[in-house]
Design a protein around this motif. Sequence first.
Motif, PDB file in Angstrom:
ATOM      1  N   UNK A 105      45.137  35.252  50.244  1.00  0.00           N
ATOM      2  CA  UNK A 105      44.123  34.906  49.238  1.00  0.00           C
ATOM      3  C   UNK A 105      43.601  36.186  48.593  1.00  0.00           C
ATOM      4  N   UNK A 106      43.312  37.189  49.401  1.00  0.00           N
ATOM      5  CA  UNK A 106      42.832  38.460  48.859  1.00  0.00           C
ATOM      6  C   UNK A 106      43.865  39.087  47.931  1.00  0.00           C
ATOM      7  N   UNK A 107      45.128  39.091  48.340  1.00  0.00           N
ATOM      8  CA  UNK A 107      46.163  39.702  47.511  1.00  0.00           C
ATOM      9  C   UNK A 107      46.346  38.970  46.183  1.00  0.00           C
ATOM     10  N   UNK A 108      46.418  37.641  46.228  1.00  0.00           N
ATOM     11  CA  UNK A 108      46.663  36.890  45.005  1.00  0.00           C
ATOM     12  C   UNK A 108      45.444  36.895  44.080  1.00  0.00           C
ATOM     13  N   UNK A 109      44.243  36.770  44.653  1.00  0.00           N
ATOM     14  CA  UNK A 109      43.053  36.876  43.813  1.00  0.00           C
ATOM     15  C   UNK A 109      42.875  38.302  43.291  1.00  0.00           C
ATOM     16  N   UNK A 110      43.309  39.278  44.079  1.00  0.00           N
ATOM     17  CA  UNK A 110      43.273  40.664  43.621  1.00  0.00           C
ATOM     18  C   UNK A 110      44.207  40.884  42.441  1.00  0.00           C
ATOM     19  N   UNK A 111      45.404  40.285  42.499  1.00  0.00           N
ATOM     20  CA  UNK A 111      46.332  40.359  41.366  1.00  0.00           C
ATOM     21  C   UNK A 111      45.705  39.704  40.146  1.00  0.00           C
ATOM     22  N   UNK A 112      45.058  38.555  40.375  1.00  0.00           N
ATOM     23  CA  UNK A 112      44.354  37.862  39.296  1.00  0.00           C
ATOM     24  C   UNK A 112      43.306  38.775  38.672  1.00  0.00           C
ATOM     25  N   UNK A 113      42.471  39.378  39.501  1.00  0.00           N
ATOM     26  CA  UNK A 113      41.398  40.236  39.005  1.00  0.00           C
ATOM     27  C   UNK A 113      41.956  41.468  38.289  1.00  0.00           C
ATOM     28  N   UNK A 114      43.036  42.037  38.816  1.00  0.00           N
ATOM     29  CA  UNK A 114      43.643  43.205  38.162  1.00  0.00           C
ATOM     30  C   UNK A 114      44.199  42.845  36.797  1.00  0.00           C
ATOM     31  N   UNK A 115      44.841  41.689  36.693  1.00  0.00           N
ATOM     32  CA  UNK A 115      45.395  41.259  35.414  1.00  0.00           C
ATOM     33  C   UNK A 115      44.287  41.045  34.378  1.00  0.00           C
ATOM     34  N   UNK A 116      43.232  40.345  34.785  1.00  0.00           N
ATOM     35  CA  UNK A 116      42.107  40.120  33.870  1.00  0.00           C
ATOM     36  C   UNK A 116      41.468  41.449  33.480  1.00  0.00           C
ATOM     37  N   UNK A 117      41.287  42.340  34.457  1.00  0.00           N
ATOM     38  CA  UNK A 117      40.690  43.651  34.174  1.00  0.00           C
ATOM     39  C   UNK A 117      41.568  44.452  33.209  1.00  0.00           C
ATOM     40  N   UNK A 118      42.879  44.433  33.421  1.00  0.00           N
ATOM     41  CA  UNK A 118      43.791  45.167  32.557  1.00  0.00           C
ATOM     42  C   UNK A 118      43.726  44.651  31.117  1.00  0.00           C
ATOM     43  N   UNK A 119      43.727  43.338  30.975  1.00  0.00           N
ATOM     44  CA  UNK A 119      43.687  42.760  29.624  1.00  0.00           C
ATOM     45  C   UNK A 119      42.354  43.091  28.944  1.00  0.00           C
ATOM     46  N   UNK A 120      41.253  42.980  29.698  1.00  0.00           N
ATOM     47  CA  UNK A 120      39.949  43.310  29.105  1.00  0.00           C
ATOM     48  C   UNK A 120      39.862  44.792  28.750  1.00  0.00           C
ATOM     49  N   UNK A 121      40.445  45.664  29.562  1.00  0.00           N
ATOM     50  CA  UNK A 121      40.462  47.099  29.247  1.00  0.00           C
ATOM     51  C   UNK A 121      41.295  47.358  27.995  1.00  0.00           C
ATOM     52  N   UNK A 122      42.397  46.648  27.882  1.00  0.00           N
ATOM     53  CA  UNK A 122      43.243  46.794  26.703  1.00  0.00           C
ATOM     54  C   UNK A 122      42.508  46.358  25.441  1.00  0.00           C
ATOM     55  N   UNK A 123      41.654  45.340  25.585  1.00  0.00           N
ATOM     56  CA  UNK A 123      40.902  44.836  24.441  1.00  0.00           C
ATOM     57  C   UNK A 123      39.618  45.614  24.167  1.00  0.00           C
TER      58      UNK A 123
END
Length: 158
Positions: A105-123
């Motif tokens: 759960x930590x790994x998959x939610x962490x991937x989720x959070x990293x993806x959202x963070x990356x997209x928001x940083x890109x924007x």
Amino acid sequence: MLSVISYPVFGFSIILSLVLSVSLFPVDYFELRPEWLGLMVFYWTFRAPAQFGILLAWCLGLLLDVLEATPLGVNALAMGLIAFLVLTVHQRLRMFPMPQQCLMVFLLLGINQMLVHFIKQTLGADNTGFEYLWPALTGALIWPVLCVLLDNLNRKLG
């Protein structure tokens, strides 16, 4: 593995997770708030992979995008990715003891959070650091209680 899922429990848990995702939270502890919808996507994809899949997870993520007023598709992509990854490993995940499930759960939610963070940083977002991973950790800590609670509710009402 649940043989029959209770659709009222399913609907209520999804609505509650959406409400908790956008509800007010003390500002000092805001970054500790679990990724509620991610947990529900993980749970229902894990317990009922035939009924809950990538498309439904994507639609729920899109609804979360609308509720949070984030750019459309950010959470949709992340929820679809969680559902895909859980569907990929759900047979193995069923055999894991609870501590290993919490780690997943930590790994998959962490991937989720990293993806959202990356997209928001890109924007153009300006937050840096690793604080964005706190929801993955709190989600992993809540997982055993959530899993037992939803399993019992589903068994009684299903």
